[in-house]
Design a protein around this motif. Structure first.
Motif, PDB file in Angstrom:
ATOM      1  N   UNK B 209       0.948  -1.912   0.267  1.00  0.00           N
ATOM      2  CA  UNK B 209      -0.250  -0.104  -0.110  1.00  0.00           C
ATOM      3  C   UNK B 209       0.972   0.921  -0.108  1.00  0.00           C
ATOM      4  N   UNK B 210       1.574   1.337   0.783  1.00  0.00           N
ATOM      5  CA  UNK B 210       2.467   2.203   1.037  1.00  0.00           C
ATOM      6  C   UNK B 210       3.881   2.855   0.135  1.00  0.00           C
ATOM      7  N   UNK B 211       3.258   1.350  -0.830  1.00  0.00           N
ATOM      8  CA  UNK B 211       4.693   1.797  -2.750  1.00  0.00           C
ATOM      9  C   UNK B 211       3.991   2.259  -3.070  1.00  0.00           C
ATOM     10  N   UNK B 212       2.067   2.270  -3.204  1.00  0.00           N
ATOM     11  CA  UNK B 212       1.219   2.280  -4.316  1.00  0.00           C
ATOM     12  C   UNK B 212       0.698   1.433  -5.058  1.00  0.00           C
ATOM     13  N   UNK B 213       1.641  -0.116  -4.940  1.00  0.00           N
ATOM     14  CA  UNK B 213       1.165  -1.332  -5.645  1.00  0.00           C
ATOM     15  C   UNK B 213      -0.224  -1.174  -5.510  1.00  0.00           C
ATOM     16  N   UNK B 214      -0.685  -1.768  -4.146  1.00  0.00           N
ATOM     17  CA  UNK B 214      -2.111  -1.595  -4.487  1.00  0.00           C
ATOM     18  C   UNK B 214      -2.789  -0.837  -3.604  1.00  0.00           C
ATOM     19  N   UNK B 215      -4.272  -0.634  -3.522  1.00  0.00           N
ATOM     20  CA  UNK B 215      -5.106  -0.268  -2.592  1.00  0.00           C
ATOM     21  C   UNK B 215      -5.790  -1.244  -2.008  1.00  0.00           C
ATOM     22  N   UNK B 216      -6.237  -1.088  -0.469  1.00  0.00           N
ATOM     23  CA  UNK B 216      -7.318  -1.662  -0.110  1.00  0.00           C
ATOM     24  C   UNK B 216      -8.390  -0.588  -0.425  1.00  0.00           C
ATOM     25  N   UNK B 217      -9.647  -1.413  -1.108  1.00  0.00           N
ATOM     26  CA  UNK B 217     -10.567  -1.262  -1.133  1.00  0.00           C
ATOM     27  C   UNK B 217     -11.914  -1.859  -0.227  1.00  0.00           C
ATOM     28  N   UNK B 218     -13.080  -1.670  -0.171  1.00  0.00           N
ATOM     29  CA  UNK B 218     -14.186  -1.975   0.909  1.00  0.00           C
ATOM     30  C   UNK B 218     -14.993  -3.590   0.315  1.00  0.00           C
ATOM     31  N   UNK B 219     -15.575  -4.169   1.387  1.00  0.00           N
ATOM     32  CA  UNK B 219     -15.791  -5.349   1.081  1.00  0.00           C
ATOM     33  C   UNK B 219     -14.679  -5.818   1.077  1.00  0.00           C
ATOM     34  N   UNK B 220     -12.735  -5.721   1.305  1.00  0.00           N
ATOM     35  CA  UNK B 220     -12.365  -6.450   1.129  1.00  0.00           C
ATOM     36  C   UNK B 220     -11.669  -6.859   0.308  1.00  0.00           C
ATOM     37  N   UNK B 221     -11.439  -5.875  -0.870  1.00  0.00           N
ATOM     38  CA  UNK B 221     -11.448  -6.183  -2.398  1.00  0.00           C
ATOM     39  C   UNK B 221      -9.624  -5.254  -1.963  1.00  0.00           C
ATOM     40  N   UNK B 222      -9.100  -5.924  -3.359  1.00  0.00           N
ATOM     41  CA  UNK B 222      -8.103  -4.967  -4.054  1.00  0.00           C
ATOM     42  C   UNK B 222      -8.078  -4.502  -4.879  1.00  0.00           C
ATOM     43  N   UNK B 223      -7.210  -3.476  -5.582  1.00  0.00           N
ATOM     44  CA  UNK B 223      -6.927  -3.043  -6.577  1.00  0.00           C
ATOM     45  C   UNK B 223      -5.277  -2.709  -7.116  1.00  0.00           C
ATOM     46  N   UNK B 224      -4.942  -3.446  -7.742  1.00  0.00           N
ATOM     47  CA  UNK B 224      -3.736  -3.681  -8.748  1.00  0.00           C
ATOM     48  C   UNK B 224      -3.698  -2.340  -9.518  1.00  0.00           C
ATOM     49  N   UNK B 225      -2.560  -1.299  -8.607  1.00  0.00           N
ATOM     50  CA  UNK B 225      -2.448  -0.127  -8.876  1.00  0.00           C
ATOM     51  C   UNK B 225      -1.483  -0.179 -10.108  1.00  0.00           C
ATOM     52  N   UNK B 226      -0.467  -0.967  -9.774  1.00  0.00           N
ATOM     53  CA  UNK B 226       1.217  -1.321 -10.989  1.00  0.00           C
ATOM     54  C   UNK B 226       1.172  -2.704 -11.149  1.00  0.00           C
ATOM     55  N   UNK B 227       0.872  -3.423 -12.035  1.00  0.00           N
ATOM     56  CA  UNK B 227       0.121  -4.218 -12.479  1.00  0.00           C
ATOM     57  C   UNK B 227       1.970  -4.700 -12.326  1.00  0.00           C
ATOM     58  N   UNK B 228       2.827  -3.942 -13.295  1.00  0.00           N
ATOM     59  CA  UNK B 228       4.187  -4.189 -13.342  1.00  0.00           C
ATOM     60  C   UNK B 228       5.313  -4.659 -12.980  1.00  0.00           C
ATOM     61  N   UNK B 229       5.120  -3.536 -11.484  1.00  0.00           N
ATOM     62  CA  UNK B 229       6.023  -3.210 -10.241  1.00  0.00           C
ATOM     63  C   UNK B 229       6.127  -4.450  -9.923  1.00  0.00           C
ATOM     64  N   UNK B 230       4.840  -4.838  -9.742  1.00  0.00           N
ATOM     65  CA  UNK B 230       3.759  -6.262  -8.621  1.00  0.00           C
ATOM     66  C   UNK B 230       4.585  -7.949  -9.716  1.00  0.00           C
ATOM     67  N   UNK B 231       4.858  -7.553 -10.839  1.00  0.00           N
ATOM     68  CA  UNK B 231       5.203  -8.533 -11.361  1.00  0.00           C
ATOM     69  C   UNK B 231       6.979  -9.013 -11.770  1.00  0.00           C
ATOM     70  N   UNK B 232       7.335  -7.217 -11.015  1.00  0.00           N
ATOM     71  CA  UNK B 232       8.536  -7.351 -11.197  1.00  0.00           C
ATOM     72  C   UNK B 232       9.330  -8.724  -9.823  1.00  0.00           C
TER      73      UNK B 232
END
Lengths: 237, 237
Positions: B209-232
């Motif tokens: 979260x801090x590194x802005x790779x994901x964002x936590x949404x309501x209902x326990x959902x997660x948004x992947x903000x930087x798929x590239x960085x996550x893949x790396x």
DNA sequence: CGTTGTGTTGAAAAAGATCAACATGTGTGG
DNA sequence: CCACACATGTTGATCTTTTTCAACACAACG
């Protein structure tokens, strides 16, 4: 017995994913009729030197293999070189079964090795001609999954010493007599199989020696002195 | 396409060992002829509440199951209670296929769940009557092994953060749209799936979260903000 | 409105990894 | 057959990651 129950006993000493023990008449007399080992009929025998590659992850996967003699390691690599050994294969085990267009892991000979190579095309023909073969392969693949689960439990939840004890016991289950068991693979292979470093593996062996649970013999063989205590350490598996 | 190549794409988001995705017409109109989903014909529909047991390791394994709706976890326990989750199952996945006389792992509903129960006896009959089914099951089981290999690499050789990134990406591969992905399972489930503790999982999420790779949404959902960085981060898988 | 379970965060502890040195052993060429 | 070189294995010291222990925030639920 049904095809599924036949897959029961996971007595293979390692997952050897995508590897499978299929009853093989290799080395025995060919007194059985041709249909007993349909794979042997279309197999091509190949020999590999110690430490030589059999195939590599990413290569076109045009054949599956069955080990006749020797020990093989299957492994996957991370981009930075970290290696996870998926399984060690021995006589009777198969590899390459679960693949896509390309091999999803690499295979190398740990010792000098003899394998049967069965081309994908021929295997597909055989599966068409002999539907019962699919059921045998299902049974065999299925038992690989059982072994794979145990390895996931080991990798995810066991301590270094528990991993080592589990490994030695699994090995000994493969060796018929409960005499000394052979360790043809290096410490580094064992480490990459158990998710440890060579140093940790070495320290583990030392600890097991000190506690008189095992004894190291000539030729890299290990004798299990206290199977009971090892089983306790291994926490089941 | 051959039975083996059909097993290619491991697009299931978790190994879900001994689980398998089989094309299912559940929920769709029954416009296909009976033979299209032979399993559905002999299946019995069952519903389980959230957190309820479906079967437990060691019980007599007299049926296999296919998930119609909801999420299920498969897991194994060590005698002292340590748990390793083998896989999370979603609609279309199967479980119980690779078993002996008894189930080799436990299954519980993570969310309220609907499953099809297919008795072993009936499955065996069906396999006799319809040999092509074995080939389909082989293909499906085989793709489970592929996923299992990846999980072994993850458990044995990836760091906590790499495990988390891999997990999120695998999840998102299952969810069609690259929108927010649902995380119906608890932190403790995720931890036991990745071979970590809940605290480490929590810290990992915070870091992402801090590194802005994901964002936590309501209902326990997660948004992947930087798929590239996550893949790396995930190092491939 | 308290209670309970789940998730987050912090501080301390432990397991295992890393770095480094040394031992042992194997194979090779002299 | 020996001597050297290189591989592999062992051991020690230190460092890092992850776990463990602990406290607290927060939400769901009765």
């Amino acid at each position: 017995m049904s095809a599924l129950t036949a897959a029961a006993q996971p007595n293979r000493f390692v997952p050897g994913y995508l590897a499978a023990s299929l009853p093989s008449s290799i080395g025995g007399m060919a007194k059985v009729q041709r249909s007993a080992d349909p794979l042997a009929a279309i197999a091509q025998v190949k020999v590999y030197d110690r430490e030589h590659a059999i195939f590599a992850e990413g290569e076109a996967a045009d054949a599956i293999f069955r080990v006749v003699d020797g020990v093989i390691r299957l492994y996957k690599l991370l981009p930075d070189g970290r290696r996870q050994i998926i399984g060690f294969l021995q006589a009777g085990d198969m590899m390459g079964l679960a693949f896509a267009e390309r091999y999803l892991y690499s295979a190398e000979a740990v010792t000098a090795t003899t394998v049967q190579r069965i081309s994908r095309a021929q295997l597909d023909d055989l599966l068409d001609a002999q539907p019962s073969l699919a059921r045998k392969l299902l049974s065999v693949t299925t038992s690989e999954l059982v072994a794979a689960q145990d390895q996931m439990l080991l990798l995810g939840r066991k301590t270094a010493l528990e991993k080592l004890a589990s490994f030695l016991l699994a090995l000994s289950r493969r060796t018929d007599g409960n005499r000394a068991i052979a360790l043809p693979m290096s410490r580094s292979d064992i480490a990459d199989y158990l998710g440890l470093t060579t140093e940790t593996v070495s320290r583990g062996f030392t600890k097991l020696k000190t506690n008189r649970l095992i004894r190291i013999l000539d030729g890299g063989k290990v004798e299990l002195l206290d199977r009971e205590a090892l089983a306790e350490l291994a926490e089941c598996a």
